[in-house]
Design a protein around this motif. Sequence first.
Motif, mmCIF file in Angstrom:
data_model
loop_
_atom_site.group_PDB
_atom_site.id
_atom_site.type_symbol
_atom_site.label_atom_id
_atom_site.label_comp_id
_atom_site.label_asym_id
_atom_site.label_seq_id
_atom_site.Cartn_x
_atom_site.Cartn_y
_atom_site.Cartn_z
ATOM 1 N N PHE A 36 -18.909 -10.864 -1.268
ATOM 2 C CA PHE A 36 -17.908 -11.894 -1.554
ATOM 3 C C PHE A 36 -16.702 -11.258 -2.230
ATOM 4 O O PHE A 36 -16.759 -10.100 -2.650
ATOM 5 C CB PHE A 36 -18.485 -13.001 -2.453
ATOM 6 C CG PHE A 36 -19.060 -12.501 -3.751
ATOM 7 C CD1 PHE A 36 -18.237 -12.205 -4.830
ATOM 8 C CD2 PHE A 36 -20.427 -12.327 -3.897
ATOM 9 C CE1 PHE A 36 -18.756 -11.760 -6.028
ATOM 10 C CE2 PHE A 36 -20.966 -11.872 -5.097
ATOM 11 C CZ PHE A 36 -20.127 -11.581 -6.161
ATOM 12 N N PRO A 93 -27.126 -26.243 -4.335
ATOM 13 C CA PRO A 93 -28.478 -25.839 -4.750
ATOM 14 C C PRO A 93 -28.774 -26.289 -6.184
ATOM 15 O O PRO A 93 -27.853 -26.534 -6.962
ATOM 16 C CB PRO A 93 -28.447 -24.305 -4.660
ATOM 17 C CG PRO A 93 -27.221 -23.953 -3.918
ATOM 18 C CD PRO A 93 -26.277 -25.092 -4.031
ATOM 19 N N ARG A 118 -19.931 -24.309 2.313
ATOM 20 C CA ARG A 118 -21.310 -24.116 1.867
ATOM 21 C C ARG A 118 -21.270 -23.454 0.492
ATOM 22 O O ARG A 118 -20.407 -22.610 0.237
ATOM 23 C CB ARG A 118 -22.034 -23.185 2.845
ATOM 24 C CG ARG A 118 -23.528 -23.156 2.664
ATOM 25 C CD ARG A 118 -24.156 -22.396 3.809
ATOM 26 N NE ARG A 118 -23.796 -20.977 3.727
ATOM 27 C CZ ARG A 118 -24.682 -19.987 3.843
ATOM 28 N NH1 ARG A 118 -25.946 -20.253 4.061
ATOM 29 N NH2 ARG A 118 -24.304 -18.739 3.770
ATOM 30 N N LEU A 120 -23.697 -21.393 -2.393
ATOM 31 C CA LEU A 120 -24.959 -20.772 -2.793
ATOM 32 C C LEU A 120 -24.914 -20.540 -4.296
ATOM 33 O O LEU A 120 -23.847 -20.284 -4.850
ATOM 34 C CB LEU A 120 -25.158 -19.429 -2.086
ATOM 35 C CG LEU A 120 -25.197 -19.457 -0.560
ATOM 36 C CD1 LEU A 120 -25.339 -18.046 -0.026
ATOM 37 C CD2 LEU A 120 -26.340 -20.330 -0.065
ATOM 38 N N ALA A 121 -26.077 -20.618 -4.936
ATOM 39 C CA ALA A 121 -26.135 -20.352 -6.378
ATOM 40 C C ALA A 121 -26.561 -18.906 -6.585
ATOM 41 O O ALA A 121 -27.390 -18.380 -5.845
ATOM 42 C CB ALA A 121 -27.132 -21.294 -7.050
ATOM 43 N N LYS A 122 -25.973 -18.256 -7.563
ATOM 44 C CA LYS A 122 -26.357 -16.898 -7.928
ATOM 45 C C LYS A 122 -27.028 -16.990 -9.286
ATOM 46 O O LYS A 122 -26.644 -17.803 -10.108
ATOM 47 C CB LYS A 122 -25.086 -16.044 -8.037
ATOM 48 C CG LYS A 122 -25.195 -14.650 -7.478
ATOM 49 C CD LYS A 122 -23.829 -13.984 -7.469
ATOM 50 C CE LYS A 122 -23.808 -12.737 -8.328
ATOM 51 N NZ LYS A 122 -24.731 -11.687 -7.942
#
Lengths: 145, 249
Positions: A36, A93, A118, A120-122
């Motif tokens: 990213f 999430p 979309r 996403l969790a880190k």
Amino acid sequence: MKPKHQRLILAIVALAGVAGAGVLGASALRDEAAYFRTPAEVAGGKATPGEAMRLGGMVAEGSIRHLADGVTIRFVATDGEASIPVEFTGIVPDLFAEKAGMVADGRMRADGVFAADRILAKHDERYMPPQMGEMPTDMKAATAG
Amino acid sequence: MHAYANPTRFLAIARPLTPWLLGLGLALLLVGAWAGLMLVPGDYKQGETARILYVHVPSAWLGMGGWTALAVAGLVQLVWRHPLAGIAARAIAVPGMLFTALCLATGSIWGKPTWGTWWEWDGRMTSMLVLLFLYAGFVALTMGDANENGGQRQGGMLSRGAAVYALVGAVNIPIINRSVVWWNSLHQGPSITLGGSSIDAALLWPLGLTLLGFSLLFGGIVLMRMRRIIADNRVAARLRRLADDDEGN
């Protein structure tokens, strides 16, 4: 020189060559293989509006807002240097939260807002029991020692 | 080192060692898994989901450690022509591949509830998948040369190509290890470093047990597979002798 030593030297030289090639390749990929881009890179002009990309950063404290339609959220992604506003419609999430890392798939809009398709969790590399997670950080250090 | 080039000497140690490795490994694994699943609390952030690390981390360690051993075996065969090196490399390949697959599978199962995705092409996941393909390639290479002359290559040794392949593939190991440091990735950074562990001691100790347990099991399995290859070689040699005798008469 014994043939055994010749083979050993040959193997070491070859191995060093291959390892060097690997390191060169990996460092050449440094930007390309990044999963990213950070808000600082985007603010620094590394993103053209409309181009598909991923933005990764921390969700700024107190920045999550739910819009009137009930399914769209807005928040600010930050890396401490720069901040980018993000808009997303859909389900996030469970681990998505303020002061936590996230990665968003999407594109920059011309108005400077990142439109995410979309999220996403880190999570970070720390693991601890729940009661310790609520302690202030300096107390954690004290109990860990 | 060449004292163990004699399979009889190697077997005299490997035979009694195998049940100890398997038994102790299984015992540690069961205690560690029980402690990790039942005894210790869940993670403050991820809850019960984080318990999969007690399988995921040992799998990753053995997948990467397996290839490191494979590369060392390749080097030992190329330089010293040690006859056990090729046998060891053949014995390590399949269990190493299995643990790499287990690491990818548990990682995927872990990724869905925490990150929100089964799979992403980030540096850590991609380089680990490459390791799985490397193992598959090695297994295919050594299966091919085992069929030469209707049996194992002389004494189970690797072909030169397979030994070089094992060495070259080792380049991927530091790349996997450093992938989360070099590149932005979805996978978090390393928890356990030389500087200490960011997994709290209360959650860490079962990991030590499963790590050691899986490793001992791996060692036991590798010894069993090495013994099988040596036995196969002996059968093949005896059959050849018998066939030669028949021709002589």
